[in-house]
Motif scaffolding. Structure first.
Motif, PDB file in Angstrom:
ATOM      1  N   LYS A  77      32.837  -0.828 -41.172  1.00 23.27           N
ATOM      2  CA  LYS A  77      31.540  -0.392 -40.639  1.00 23.27           C
ATOM      3  C   LYS A  77      31.487  -0.509 -39.119  1.00 23.27           C
ATOM      4  O   LYS A  77      31.014   0.398 -38.439  1.00 23.27           O
ATOM      5  CB  LYS A  77      30.400  -1.196 -41.271  1.00 23.27           C
ATOM      6  CG  LYS A  77      30.125  -0.816 -42.700  1.00 23.27           C
ATOM      7  CD  LYS A  77      28.955  -1.612 -43.250  1.00 23.27           C
ATOM      8  CE  LYS A  77      28.627  -1.181 -44.663  1.00 23.27           C
ATOM      9  NZ  LYS A  77      27.439  -1.882 -45.178  1.00 23.27           N
ATOM     10  N   ILE A  78      31.988  -1.600 -38.584  1.00 20.71           N
ATOM     11  CA  ILE A  78      31.987  -1.782 -37.126  1.00 20.71           C
ATOM     12  C   ILE A  78      32.850  -0.719 -36.465  1.00 20.71           C
ATOM     13  O   ILE A  78      32.513  -0.211 -35.396  1.00 20.71           O
ATOM     14  CB  ILE A  78      32.444  -3.201 -36.746  1.00 20.71           C
ATOM     15  CG1 ILE A  78      31.399  -4.227 -37.209  1.00 20.71           C
ATOM     16  CG2 ILE A  78      32.668  -3.321 -35.237  1.00 20.71           C
ATOM     17  CD1 ILE A  78      31.844  -5.669 -37.101  1.00 20.71           C
ATOM     18  N   THR A  80      33.100   2.259 -37.055  1.00 17.55           N
ATOM     19  CA  THR A  80      32.374   3.528 -36.887  1.00 17.55           C
ATOM     20  C   THR A  80      31.340   3.455 -35.760  1.00 17.55           C
ATOM     21  O   THR A  80      30.786   4.472 -35.369  1.00 17.55           O
ATOM     22  CB  THR A  80      31.657   3.944 -38.189  1.00 17.55           C
ATOM     23  OG1 THR A  80      30.621   3.014 -38.485  1.00 17.55           O
ATOM     24  CG2 THR A  80      32.631   4.051 -39.347  1.00 17.55           C
ATOM     25  N   LEU A  81      31.100   2.262 -35.237  1.00 17.92           N
ATOM     26  CA  LEU A  81      30.069   2.077 -34.215  1.00 17.92           C
ATOM     27  C   LEU A  81      30.615   1.968 -32.797  1.00 17.92           C
ATOM     28  O   LEU A  81      29.847   2.019 -31.841  1.00 17.92           O
ATOM     29  CB  LEU A  81      29.251   0.809 -34.520  1.00 17.92           C
ATOM     30  CG  LEU A  81      28.553   0.770 -35.868  1.00 17.92           C
ATOM     31  CD1 LEU A  81      27.916  -0.598 -36.086  1.00 17.92           C
ATOM     32  CD2 LEU A  81      27.530   1.879 -35.982  1.00 17.92           C
ATOM     33  N   PRO A  98      34.903   7.831 -30.396  1.00 15.66           N
ATOM     34  CA  PRO A  98      34.695   7.302 -31.750  1.00 15.66           C
ATOM     35  C   PRO A  98      35.898   7.647 -32.623  1.00 15.66           C
ATOM     36  O   PRO A  98      36.574   8.656 -32.398  1.00 15.66           O
ATOM     37  CB  PRO A  98      33.455   8.043 -32.241  1.00 15.66           C
ATOM     38  CG  PRO A  98      32.807   8.617 -31.030  1.00 15.66           C
ATOM     39  CD  PRO A  98      33.896   8.820 -30.022  1.00 15.66           C
TER      40      PRO A  98
END
Length: 144
Positions: A77-78, A80-81, A98
């Protein structure tokens, strides 16, 4: 920092996050490339990239524990940020992109190495794309 010790320009930050250290967490301990999902982990939580998982034959290279069948959801998840340096950062690319755009950027990056269009005539030049136009104009293998 990538395997060659170069980190592209740092994004604007209020100092709350050490971006360079954050990016280092995404380096695979085997190939030293940035991991992208799925990010596998051992029983102790050490992470490894999808490409290197078969190479380690189920054993973590850091602690020798078994590499579990689950992935590290938080790391995924991180990933993707945040933005990652281009693979051509050591050649001067300062783009941070990204993960979803990284492959596309690297295939079009002006710093990626390309062979001279006169390679079939014997030119062995391998230069960054941005420098190739100048080379082609004066290439010794250019037809007269």
């Amino acid at each position: 920092m990538s395997k060659n010790g170069v980190l592209a320009k740092e994004p604007v930050s209020d100092g709350a996050v050490d971006y360079q250290r954050l990016i280092q967490l995404f380096e695979c301990p085997v190939c030293h490339e940035y991991m992208r999902p799925p990010i596998h982990q051992c029983k102790k939580g050490h992470v490894i990239c999808q490409k290197c998982r078969p190479k380690v034959k189920g054993i973590c290279p850091l602690c020798k524990q078994l590499v579990a069948n689950q992935t590290n959801l938080m790391m995924e998840k991180i990933s993707t940020l945040i933005k990652f340096p281009c693979v051509y950062a050591p050649k001067g690319c300062d783009e941070l992109v990204p993960l979803r755009e990284k492959s596309h950027h690297e295939t079009t990056c002006a710093r990626r190495p390309v062979h001279c269009e006169y390679a079939r005539r014997g030119c062995g030049a391998l230069l960054p794309l941005r420098d190739m136009t100048g080379h082609v104009r004066q290439c010794h293998f250019r037809p007269a």
